[in-house]
Design a protein around this motif. Structure first.
Motif, PDB file in Angstrom:
ATOM      1  N   GLY A  22       3.740 -12.596  33.638  1.00  0.00           N
ATOM      2  CA  GLY A  22       3.282 -11.366  33.002  1.00  0.00           C
ATOM      3  C   GLY A  22       4.349 -10.648  32.192  1.00  0.00           C
ATOM      4  N   VAL A  23       3.957  -9.455  31.670  1.00  0.00           N
ATOM      5  CA  VAL A  23       4.851  -8.625  30.864  1.00  0.00           C
ATOM      6  C   VAL A  23       5.636  -7.721  31.811  1.00  0.00           C
ATOM      7  CG1 VAL A  23       4.970  -6.889  29.031  1.00  0.00           C
ATOM      8  CG2 VAL A  23       3.236  -8.688  28.929  1.00  0.00           C
ATOM      9  N   MET A  24       6.954  -7.681  31.632  1.00  0.00           N
ATOM     10  CA  MET A  24       7.808  -6.865  32.503  1.00  0.00           C
ATOM     11  C   MET A  24       9.064  -6.446  31.760  1.00  0.00           C
ATOM     12  SD  MET A  24       9.344  -9.771  35.068  1.00  0.00           S
ATOM     13  CE  MET A  24       7.761 -10.131  35.751  1.00  0.00           C
ATOM     14  N   PRO A  25       9.782  -5.450  32.285  1.00  0.00           N
ATOM     15  CA  PRO A  25      11.046  -5.038  31.666  1.00  0.00           C
ATOM     16  C   PRO A  25      12.078  -6.168  31.726  1.00  0.00           C
ATOM     17  CG  PRO A  25      10.294  -3.405  33.267  1.00  0.00           C
ATOM     18  CD  PRO A  25       9.403  -4.583  33.404  1.00  0.00           C
ATOM     19  N   THR A  26      12.970  -6.193  30.752  1.00  0.00           N
ATOM     20  CA  THR A  26      13.971  -7.263  30.666  1.00  0.00           C
ATOM     21  C   THR A  26      14.902  -7.262  31.878  1.00  0.00           C
ATOM     22  OG1 THR A  26      13.901  -6.997  28.278  1.00  0.00           O
ATOM     23  CG2 THR A  26      15.700  -8.285  29.134  1.00  0.00           C
ATOM     24  N   ARG A  27      15.266  -6.072  32.366  1.00  0.00           N
ATOM     25  CA  ARG A  27      16.182  -5.985  33.516  1.00  0.00           C
ATOM     26  C   ARG A  27      15.601  -6.681  34.751  1.00  0.00           C
ATOM     27  NH1 ARG A  27      20.441  -2.867  32.429  1.00  0.00           N
ATOM     28  NH2 ARG A  27      20.262  -1.120  30.975  1.00  0.00           N
ATOM     29  N   GLU A  28      14.305  -6.447  34.989  1.00  0.00           N
ATOM     30  CA  GLU A  28      13.659  -7.060  36.154  1.00  0.00           C
ATOM     31  C   GLU A  28      13.623  -8.586  36.006  1.00  0.00           C
ATOM     32  OE1 GLU A  28       9.354  -6.982  38.354  1.00  0.00           O
ATOM     33  OE2 GLU A  28       9.977  -5.156  37.297  1.00  0.00           O
ATOM     34  N   ALA A  29      13.355  -9.063  34.787  1.00  0.00           N
ATOM     35  CA  ALA A  29      13.328 -10.503  34.532  1.00  0.00           C
ATOM     36  C   ALA A  29      14.720 -11.109  34.737  1.00  0.00           C
ATOM     37  CB  ALA A  29      12.846 -10.769  33.116  1.00  0.00           C
ATOM     38  N   MET A  30      15.753 -10.373  34.294  1.00  0.00           N
ATOM     39  CA  MET A  30      17.141 -10.839  34.480  1.00  0.00           C
ATOM     40  C   MET A  30      17.459 -10.961  35.978  1.00  0.00           C
ATOM     41  SD  MET A  30      19.149 -11.560  31.940  1.00  0.00           S
ATOM     42  CE  MET A  30      20.691 -11.319  32.786  1.00  0.00           C
ATOM     43  N   ARG A  31      17.018  -9.965  36.751  1.00  0.00           N
ATOM     44  CA  ARG A  31      17.250  -9.958  38.191  1.00  0.00           C
ATOM     45  C   ARG A  31      16.581 -11.170  38.847  1.00  0.00           C
ATOM     46  NH1 ARG A  31      14.379  -8.722  42.133  1.00  0.00           N
ATOM     47  NH2 ARG A  31      12.770  -7.656  40.939  1.00  0.00           N
ATOM     48  N   MET A  32      15.336 -11.448  38.420  1.00  0.00           N
ATOM     49  CA  MET A  32      14.608 -12.597  38.981  1.00  0.00           C
ATOM     50  C   MET A  32      15.319 -13.915  38.651  1.00  0.00           C
ATOM     51  SD  MET A  32      10.684 -11.474  38.205  1.00  0.00           S
ATOM     52  CE  MET A  32       9.885 -12.844  38.993  1.00  0.00           C
ATOM     53  N   ALA A  33      15.838 -14.025  37.435  1.00  0.00           N
ATOM     54  CA  ALA A  33      16.548 -15.238  37.024  1.00  0.00           C
ATOM     55  C   ALA A  33      17.828 -15.413  37.834  1.00  0.00           C
ATOM     56  CB  ALA A  33      16.863 -15.184  35.528  1.00  0.00           C
TER      57      ALA A  33
END
Length: 164
Positions: A22-33
């Motif tokens: 889904g669509v999410m803030p970049t910071r959260e995606a970075m954290r998941m990665a």
């Protein structure tokens, strides 16, 4: 772009297994990665919002290079082979040139037939067109005329390509 180079506020995230997260803030995606021990790579920068994927960047880059090499292998460049004739060519010589053209056409190349005129031959250009017509007729079973005979300066040229 990878990891910190991604400056967008929101991105559409694709997981490492290909699942849409889904669509999410970049910071959260970075954290998941980072939790997965992988990189965040921007795959489709022109999309709204941009599409990013969680992957191992080294492996991703290697795969892209491999796909590019594979695509280059399958490409084939078409060469243009030229056959030169003169207005007073004999039938046996013409047959030899026809056989050469057949060989080029069977390899998948285009053939440019040039009828060159010298000196007084220039005065009889229109009567020599039949030579190119005969040539085209003799390879008609495997070739088709791409460009009809056309006078260009001291020569008359015609292009043949293989029938599909």
């Amino acid at each position: 772009m990878i990891n910190e180079q991604i400056r967008d506020k929101e991105i559409r995230l694709v997981g490492e297994d290909g699942a849409q997260l889904g669509v999410m803030p970049t910071r959260e995606a970075m954290r998941m990665a980072e939790e997965a021990g992988l990189d965040l790579v921007k795959i489709a920068p022109t999309a709204k919002p941009p599409v990013c994927k969680i992957v191992d960047y080294g492996k991703y880059k290697y795969e892209m290079v491999r796909k590019e090499k594979e695509a280059k292998k399958k490409q084939r460049t078409i060469e243009i082979k030229e056959i030169r004739l003169s207005p007073n060519i004999d039938t046996n010589d013409l047959n030899t040139k026809v056989n050469a053209a057949r060989k080029f056409l069977s390899k998948g190349d285009k053939v440019k037939i040039t009828l060159r005129f010298r000196g007084r031959e220039m005065a009889h250009m229109n009567t020599s067109k039949h030579i190119l017509d005969d040539f085209a007729q003799s390879v008609a079973d495997i070739a088709v005329i791409e460009k009809a005979p056309k006078v260009e300066g001291r020569s008359m040229t015609m292009f043949l390509t293989e029938k599909r």
